[in-house]
Design an enzyme around this catalytic site. Structure first.
Site, PDB file in Angstrom:
ATOM      1  N   GLU A  53       0.822  -1.220   0.000  1.00  0.00           N
ATOM      2  CA  GLU A  53       0.000   0.000   0.000  1.00  0.00           C
ATOM      3  C   GLU A  53       0.849   1.260   0.000  1.00  0.00           C
ATOM      4  OE1 GLU A  53      -3.503  -0.569   2.544  1.00  0.00           O
ATOM      5  OE2 GLU A  53      -2.144  -1.366   4.033  1.00  0.00           O
ATOM      6  N   ASP A 102      -4.854   2.783  -0.649  1.00  0.00           N
ATOM      7  CA  ASP A 102      -3.736   3.512  -0.045  1.00  0.00           C
ATOM      8  C   ASP A 102      -2.583   3.685  -1.013  1.00  0.00           C
ATOM      9  OD1 ASP A 102      -4.449   4.351   2.543  1.00  0.00           O
ATOM     10  OD2 ASP A 102      -4.510   2.262   3.178  1.00  0.00           O
ATOM     11  N   CYS A 150      -6.998  -6.020  -3.268  1.00  0.00           N
ATOM     12  CA  CYS A 150      -8.162  -5.941  -2.371  1.00  0.00           C
ATOM     13  C   CYS A 150      -8.646  -4.515  -2.173  1.00  0.00           C
ATOM     14  CB  CYS A 150      -7.874  -6.601  -1.028  1.00  0.00           C
ATOM     15  SG  CYS A 150      -6.572  -5.767  -0.108  1.00  0.00           S
TER      16      CYS A 150
HETATM   17  C1  PEP Z   1      -6.426  -0.418   0.598  1.00  0.00           C
HETATM   18  O1  PEP Z   1      -5.741   0.470   1.093  1.00  0.00           O
HETATM   19  O2  PEP Z   1      -6.588  -0.561  -0.636  1.00  0.00           O
HETATM   20  C2  PEP Z   1      -7.124  -1.388   1.465  1.00  0.00           C
HETATM   21  C3  PEP Z   1      -7.753  -2.414   0.969  1.00  0.00           C
HETATM   22  O3  PEP Z   1      -7.135  -1.139   2.797  1.00  0.00           O
HETATM   23  P1  PEP Z   1      -8.050  -0.016   3.462  1.00  0.00           P
HETATM   24  O4  PEP Z   1      -9.008   0.501   2.412  1.00  0.00           O
HETATM   25  O5  PEP Z   1      -8.762  -0.622   4.591  1.00  0.00           O
HETATM   26  O6  PEP Z   1      -7.052   1.030   3.868  1.00  0.00           O
HETATM   27 MG    MG Z   2      -5.222   0.370   3.154  1.00  0.00          MG
END
Ligand code: PEP
Ligand code: MG
Length: 588
Positions: free
Chosen positions: A455, A479, A526
């Site tokens: 990220e 992120d 994800c």
């Molecule tokens: C992301 O950063 O893409 C992620 C899946 O985590 P979150 O959205 O919870 O920061």
């Molecule tokens: Mg994230």
């Protein structure tokens, strides 16, 4: 008069209903409908609460009457008089009764709704002294709410949400119409609380497309718009509104022609859902025979049910931090966490579950009261694994709970926001330590695959280090985009620069996929890109075979998969990557 308010589209679909405008900090109040037979009991609850506050103030007046001017200045007594006056105010009382009787709102909801109506009237007052009485009104309501909290509601279980989708609803002024929530801001924890609620759509003044509030709204699969800046000021309690979650627009007081058009769009969307639902049991295989893994992102163990229903092949991201949020500083202990993880694992009936260790900070405060105001730049601060490593006892507690839950199914343990080799080594040694603690206690635990989220650009640029330690990588594009482009994902004022198609972002995503494939390691995406059908073909062309998204997005992505030929997409994806303007090459 019809007018529209523009914001950022976050969750698809059309909602037509009456606006419930919620003041800041009111989200923790229960919102549910009562049965007509419970009207009198709900009114009684407010009456008892109000009487208790009145008595409390009388007692206070009595006490200060015996004090000197130093201990109890005259202003204090005058203030208490104002509070008493407000408690007797006919508009407050009749308004609350109206919401309970006519709309069947529960008592707390009726009180806060009427509070909003009166607060607007105070805002509009010319006289500054009178305008400032709004704060007194809020204090009085707050005290009544506190009393009511101690009294149990006669309604044991909130009835299920009432949703109607036909535009002819607007001709029907009964209680049984959809409601849409309009608020300045809702924290991710507030949003989660609304998951089983009565609302058919959401609009907030603040927030970006991948803010966590938007993510939870998307997981609820109801139309939502964020970053509308002034919606909560422009819309009045009970106005009729349309939320267009596809275009990011809210239309207030729509004309019959506009209503007819949106009613039609709503029916079209329902037909499309019906068509997609036929793909539920179709295996996700491309035209050239590539099997694609479509996984679910979940926030709570109960979401496993929606994941299974949507045909997910497992959970690719369980955002465990939602177990820790909004608990007024009381963390779930090992036992509570173990049961929550176990519930998710058992809910998935043998399919794999990827549990991500706690990722709090930035726009996911543990508690509203602890919102990270002390840090100038919370997104760059003590977030996710950084916070976990600074709280090793808490972190080991979570690790033990996850390891124990792995006895009940196939579990992957995923670590967010790693950037440094030292953080990786520290994390791994804490995992070993947690295992040793369980050994010492003679408690059983299961094997887990270890994964890291990519990220931070620094992580995407040091893949060799990451792949030395981890079994798989999961790309958190939300992120990764934020940190590559230096755009706060929760800030609507820079939302136009938040660009998943930026060549630098696509380059980092592509390199991560390629390196994992080369080393035979698992890789998935994800972040929100995985559930956005605009990017399915590109990600397939880059070699991705595992996507994790909200359950509601799985069938639409599957449709893209079924139409794709990865052998043809691969050279095209390379061209997109090499283009100066990938979004044009992509047609996004
Ligand atoms: C992301 O950063 O893409 C992620 C899946 O985590 P979150 O959205 O919870 O920061
Ligand atoms: Mg994230």
């Amino acid at each position: 008069m019809t007018f529209s308010v523009h914001g950022i589209a976050v969750a698809r679909g059309i909602a037509i209903g009456r606006a419930v405008v919620m003041g800041s900090g009111r989200a923790d109040v229960a919102h549910y409908f009562i049965e007509p037979a419970q009207i009198d009991a709900e009114i009684e609850r407010v009456r008892v609460g109000r009487n208790a506050v009145t008595e409390e103030i009388h007692r206070l007046q009595h006490t200060i009457a015996g004090m000197g001017p130093k201990e109890a200045p005259h202003e204090l007594s005058a203030l208490l008089d104002v509070h008493l006056m407000l408690l007797e105010d006919e508009d407050l009382i009749s308004g609350v009764k109206h919401w309970i009787t006519e709309r069947l709102y529960n008592a707390e909801w009726a009180l806060t709704t009427q509070l909003e109506v009166l607060a607007r009237q105070f805002d509009d007052m010319e006289d500054e002294y009178l305008r400032e009485r709004k704060a007194d009104l809020e204090q009085v309501a707050e005290r009544i709410l506190r009393y009511m909290k101690g009294m149990s509601s006669p309604v044991a279980q909130p009835p299920s949400p009432r949703r109607k989708t036909q535009q002819d609803l607007l001709l029907d002024d009964s209680v049984d119409v959809p409601l849409v929530l309009v608020a300045h801001d809702l924290s991710p924890a507030d949003m989660l609380q609304f998951k089983q609620s009565v609302f058919a759509g959401f609009v907030t003044d603040v927030g970006g497309k991948t803010s966590h509030t938007a993510i939870v709204a998307r997981s609820m699969d109801i139309p939502a718009v964020v970053g509308s800046r002034s919606a909560s000021h422009l819309v009045r309690q009970d106005d009729w509104v349309i939320i267009d979650g596809d275009c990011g627009v809210m239309i207030v007081d729509p004309s019959p022609i506009i209503l007819a058009e949106y009613g039609f769009k709503q029916r079209q969307a329902e037909l499309e859902r019906g068509r997609l639902s036929r793909l539920l049991h179709t295996p996700a295989v491309t035209l050239d025979g590539q099997k694609i893994e479509l996984l679910a992102n979940i926030e709570q163990p109960e979401d496993a049910e929606a994941a299974l229903k949507a045909g997910a092949a497992g959970v690719g991201l369980f955002r465990s931090e939602f177990l820790f949020m909004g608990r007024k500083g009381r963390m779930p202990d090992e036992e509570e966490q173990y049961h929550a993880y176990r519930k998710a694992i058992e809910g998935m009936q043998g399919l794999p579950v990827t549990i991500r260790t706690i990722d709090v900070g930035a726009d996911k405060p543990l508690d509203e009261s602890r919102r990270d105001a002390a840090h100038l730049n919370p997104a760059l601060g003590l977030r996710a694994i950084r916070w976990s490593l600074s709280e090793p006892d808490m972190f080991r507690t979570q690790l033990r709970a996850i390891l124990r839950s792995a006895v009940h199914g196939k579990v992957n343990l995923l670590v967010p926001m790693l950037a440094h080799g030292s953080e990786i080594r520290q994390t791994l040694s804490l995992i070993d330590f947690a295992r040793a603690e369980l050994d010492n206690r003679g408690v059983a635990y299961g094997p887990v695959q270890l994964g890291a989220m990519i990220e931070i650009p620094a992580a995407a640029l040091s893949l060799r280090t990451f792949l030395k330690y981890f079994d798989f990588l999961s790309i958190g594009t939300n992120d990764l985009i934020q940190y590559t482009l230096a755009i706060d994902r929760a800030d609507e004022s820079v939302a136009h620069l938040y660009d998943p198609c930026h060549p630098a972002v696509l380059g980092l995503v592509a390199d991560t996929i390629t390196e994992c494939l080369r080393q035979g390691k698992g890789v998935s995406v994800c972040g929100e890109m995985a559930g956005d059908t605009q990017f399915t073909r590109l990600l397939l062309g880059l070699g991705l075979r595992s996507f994790s998204m909200h359950p509601a997005q799985i069938l639409a992505v599957k449709q893209e998969v079924l139409r794709a030929d990865t052998a043809r997409l691969a050279p095209w994806a390379r061209q997109v990557l090499e283009s100066d303007e990938p979004s044009q090459a992509l047609g996004a």
